[in-house]
Scaffold this active site. Structure first.
Site, PDB file in Angstrom:
ATOM      1  N   LYS A   1       0.955  -1.141  -0.113  1.00  0.00           N
ATOM      2  CA  LYS A   1      -0.016   0.116   0.224  1.00  0.00           C
ATOM      3  C   LYS A   1       0.888   1.325   0.072  1.00  0.00           C
ATOM      4  CE  LYS A   1      -3.929   2.184   2.546  1.00  0.00           C
ATOM      5  NZ  LYS A   1      -4.761   1.882   3.911  1.00  0.00           N
TER       6      LYS A   1
ATOM      7  N   SER B   1      -9.457   2.050   2.575  1.00  0.00           N
ATOM      8  CA  SER B   1      -8.689   2.933   1.841  1.00  0.00           C
ATOM      9  C   SER B   1      -7.630   1.978   1.217  1.00  0.00           C
ATOM     10  CB  SER B   1      -7.760   4.034   2.639  1.00  0.00           C
ATOM     11  OG  SER B   1      -7.113   3.285   3.562  1.00  0.00           O
TER      12      SER B   1
ATOM     13  N   SER C   1     -10.140  -0.218   6.736  1.00  0.00           N
ATOM     14  CA  SER C   1      -9.539  -0.178   5.585  1.00  0.00           C
ATOM     15  C   SER C   1      -8.873  -1.397   5.069  1.00  0.00           C
ATOM     16  CB  SER C   1      -8.585   1.170   5.578  1.00  0.00           C
ATOM     17  OG  SER C   1      -9.222   2.449   5.669  1.00  0.00           O
TER      18      SER C   1
END
Length: 499
Positions: free
Chosen positions: A101, A171, A195
């Protein structure tokens, strides 16, 4: 494809329909083939890079592609596999392509946090979780897209591989979408309000939010330091266990890291036992309120069917009452009261909120300003609510070994319908809250939570099941989740089969 190759994030128009992916290996399967000598790490990496070139222009899961760097690491890995003496000592993640990420720092590799604020930043050091990946021989293949500074649950401009007109969740949406597309075999995400689990549910993969402090957050850009967690996403529970084996452990660089005896999480899957043996006698609680309110009918049907599967495997299913604090106002009075001030202070302390204010999106800048305006008394009250709630949840887990709930209330929403409200607890709420509502309580309590696929809607969209246990009881979640995946095939489905 060279290092620091930006994904094509501006060029594509909304596209409907599913991404036509091809069958792909799990981490465990790939590791077995690598050791048998009938697969090379170079071939794995080349396949991932081919999928990026073929599909990511539309999917937009990647921010930076690490082509040359990944291929060099794969060639070095294959040399180790060819040596019979060293081959036996290599970990299951050795030579495996992993997505990271873009909130997680990577030395000498652009880390943007999904924002123009950091669009040219090259960290000097790796985050601890990246160092741990390197230690076990895993190969970062790409930096995956995130909602700006993890401040959202939609992850624009990434699209959902099951329906390109829908969001992938967030996210960590880039990590989940990349997994479905075969861009990587596993991925790292972060979870402050859901997330990891939200995109896992939206995209039909498996995601684990570990206990707060079990996995280091050193070198990870913070959203809210007392709520932030880091953890794995993968196609299966077994793969998540392999990743957790590598990621877990005390880190003095993280002031909230907890020193506890580490388990062999892969061993918790009880590979030598039947699913019935792994589940029999486990006390699983089903909440009577909150988590099952206002569900999409397809979501509720799939989760109830999953509960029946656990019951057939021998679990003791019982209804449980939740702490009274967990009501319709808990999100605002506790979660937002903590998250917004901490996030705002972090951005001001970093100097970004003042020196680069014009580079934020309007929504993120407004959230920073809202957080700065929250009085200290509201923040303190939120933390006190949190202490009470956490203690009550800990007590609840003396009565049950795990809770079972839907991960999210609705399937992945359409990008062009995000402004349309939904009714939750008798009030009009945004789609973002519908994705957060069942996840954020376990960020508040810091207890581990696992999301795994449990079905599809009539429109062919994945549905997520959430299992939660008491602090540091990841082994229970992994054991139950793996048993469920042994007797169901939802986690094996791919978009081309649902299109």
């Amino acid at each position: 494809m060279g290092d620091d190759t930006s994904a094509m994030n501006e060029q594509q128009q909304p596209t409907t329909g599913a991404l036509p992916t091809q069958p792909q290996l799990t981490i465990a399967e790939a590791a077995q083939h690598l050791r048998a000598g009938d697969l090379t790490s170079v071939a794995l990496v080349e396949d991932c890079l081919q999928r990026i070139a073929q599909w990511d222009g539309t999917l937009q899961a990647c921010v930076t592609v690490l082509g040359e760097r990944a291929l060099a690491a794969a060639r070095a890995a294959d040399e180790q596999f060819q040596n019979k003496r060293t081959r036996r000592t290599l970990t299951p993640l050795f030579g495996i392509p992993i997505g990271v990420k873009d909130l997680i720092e990577t030395a000498g590799i652009r880390t943007t946090a999904g924002s123009r604020v950091l669009d040219d930043w090259m960290p000097d050091e790796d985050a601890t979780v990246v160092t741990k990946l390197h230690t076990v021989g895993a190969i970062p293949i790409a930096k995956t897209n995130t909602h700006e500074f993890a401040w959202g649950v939609f992850t624009p401009p990434t699209r959902n591989p099951w329906d390109m007109a829908r969001v992938p969740g967030g996210s960590s949406g880039g990590s989940a979408a990349a997994l479905v597309a075969g861009i990587c075999l596993g991925a790292l995400g972060t979870d402050t309000g859901g997330s990891i689990r939200i995109p896992a549910a939206c995209c039909g993969v498996t995601g684990l939010k570990p206990t707060y402090g079990l996995v280091s957050r050193a070198g990870i850009i913070s959203l809210s330091w007392s709520l932030d967690h880091a953890g794995p996403l993968a196609r299966t529970v077994k793969d998540c266990a392999l990743l957790l084996d590598a990621l877990a452990g005390h880190d003095p660089r993280d002031p909230d890291s907890v020193e506890v005896p580490l388990l062999d999480y892969s061993a918790a899957l009880a590979a030598g036992r039947t699913p019935e043996d792994a589940v029999r006698g486990t006390r699983i609680g089903v909440p009577t309120t909150f988590f099952f309110n206002d569900l999409d009918p397809d979501v509720e049907a799939a989760v109830r069917a999953a509960i029946a599967v656990f019951e057939r495997l021998g679990a003791s299913i019982r209804e449980v009452a939740l702490p009274p604090e967990l009501d319709a106002d808990f999100f605002t009075n506790c979660y937002r009261a903590i998250q917004r001030p901490e996030a705002s202070l972090y951005h001001h302390e970093m100097g970004w909120a003042t020196e680069r204010a014009d580079r934020y999106t309007p929504a993120t800048r407004a959230s920073i300003e809202l957080g700065a305006a929250i009085p200290a008394s509201v923040y303190i009250h939120g933390q006190r609510m949190r202490q009470t709630f956490t203690a009550q949840m800990r007590d609840l887990f003396t009565e049950v070994d795990a809770l079972i709930t839907p991960t999210i209330l609705i399937p992945a929403p359409c990008i062009d319908a995000l402004d349309e409200p939904v009714t939750i607890d008798g009030r009009a709420e945004g789609k973002g809250y519908a994705l957060l509502r069942n996840c954020f309580p376990f960020d508040i309590s810091g207890q581990p939570a696992l999301s795994l696929p449990c079905g599809f809607t009539r429109d062919g969209l994945p549905i997520g099941l959430q299992l939660t246990a008491n602090h540091f009881n990841e082994a229970t979640l992994l054991r139950l989740g793996h048993a469920y995946q042994c007797v169901t095939d939802w986690h094996t489905r791919q978009p081309h089969a649902q299109a």
